[in-house]
Design an enzyme around this catalytic site. Structure first.
Site, PDB file in Angstrom:
ATOM      1  N   CYS A 104       0.906  -1.312  -0.026  1.00  0.00           N
ATOM      2  CA  CYS A 104      -0.170  -0.026   0.012  1.00  0.00           C
ATOM      3  C   CYS A 104       0.926   1.385  -0.113  1.00  0.00           C
ATOM      4  O   CYS A 104       1.615   1.372  -0.925  1.00  0.00           O
ATOM      5  CB  CYS A 104      -0.947  -0.048   1.278  1.00  0.00           C
ATOM      6  SG  CYS A 104      -2.371   0.742   0.894  1.00  0.00           S
ATOM      7  N   HIS A 105       0.921   1.876   1.316  1.00  0.00           N
ATOM      8  CA  HIS A 105       1.535   3.448   1.301  1.00  0.00           C
ATOM      9  C   HIS A 105       2.911   3.000   1.820  1.00  0.00           C
ATOM     10  O   HIS A 105       3.831   3.954   1.817  1.00  0.00           O
ATOM     11  CB  HIS A 105       0.800   4.284   1.865  1.00  0.00           C
ATOM     12  CG  HIS A 105      -0.274   5.009   1.518  1.00  0.00           C
ATOM     13  ND1 HIS A 105      -1.495   4.440   1.167  1.00  0.00           N
ATOM     14  CD2 HIS A 105      -0.601   6.135   0.944  1.00  0.00           C
ATOM     15  CE1 HIS A 105      -2.349   5.199   0.614  1.00  0.00           C
ATOM     16  NE2 HIS A 105      -1.772   6.280   0.444  1.00  0.00           N
TER      17      HIS A 105
END
Length: 170
Positions: A104-105
């Site tokens: 994800c991030h």
């Protein structure tokens, strides 16, 4: 399967709950020891409200003591990447050729550690440009494994992410 293996997890405020807990539980099911290291606070709330009490801090661990690193996403990576110690540990684990799994991030941490140039990987779409600008060859896939780097996009990819991580550590 993973008895004797010790895996480092980074945590900071507003980590993505599933991206920490799902791989942690899977690794523990296979016999690995998971150590969660924070930045110094006594506990952290996940983005979805699930709390965690870290085992230690990043200042108290040594990269050589771990067989791999997992970096969960959420808002935590934006805080983690500002820590010189987090970046140092990430670079050391990478230099040793040990698996580094980020989702994800979480790509923000390896970007700031300077380890993604010329490597294949994926992420949530929101940081695709950040990874590409840092030199990563970005792919839209549930999991991308390039050498010791294991990347996924979102919590929906956690089964693929965890299987790739287990395989890399076996």
């Amino acid at each position: 399967m993973l008895n004797g293996k010790t895996i480092l997890f980074f945590v900071a405020p507003l980590y993505e709950d599933l991206e920490l807990w799902y791989p942690k539980i899977r690794l523990e099911e296979e016999g690995a020891r998971c150590i969660v290291a924070g930045l110094g606070e006594p506990s952290y709330q996940g983005k979805r409200g699930y709390p965690i009490t870290p085992d230690t801090t990043v200042d108290q661990v040594q990269a050589a003591d771990f067989d791999g690193l997992v970096i969960p996403g959420g808002y935590a990576p934006d805080i983690l990447r500002r820590s010189a110690r987090v970046l140092e540990l990430t670079r050391q684990i990478h230099a040793a050729g040990k698996p580094i799994a980020f989702i994800c991030h979480a790509g923000w941490v390896p970007i700031s550690a300077g380890i993604v140039r010329g490597r294949r990987g994926t992420s949530v779409g929101a940081i695709r440009d950040d990874l590409v600008n840092a030199g990563m060859i970005w792919e839209d896939a549930p999991v991308v494994v390039d050498g010791n780097l294991i990347t996924s996009r979102t919590p929906a990819d956690l089964p693929h992410f965890s299987r790739a991580l287990l395989k890399a550590l076996a």
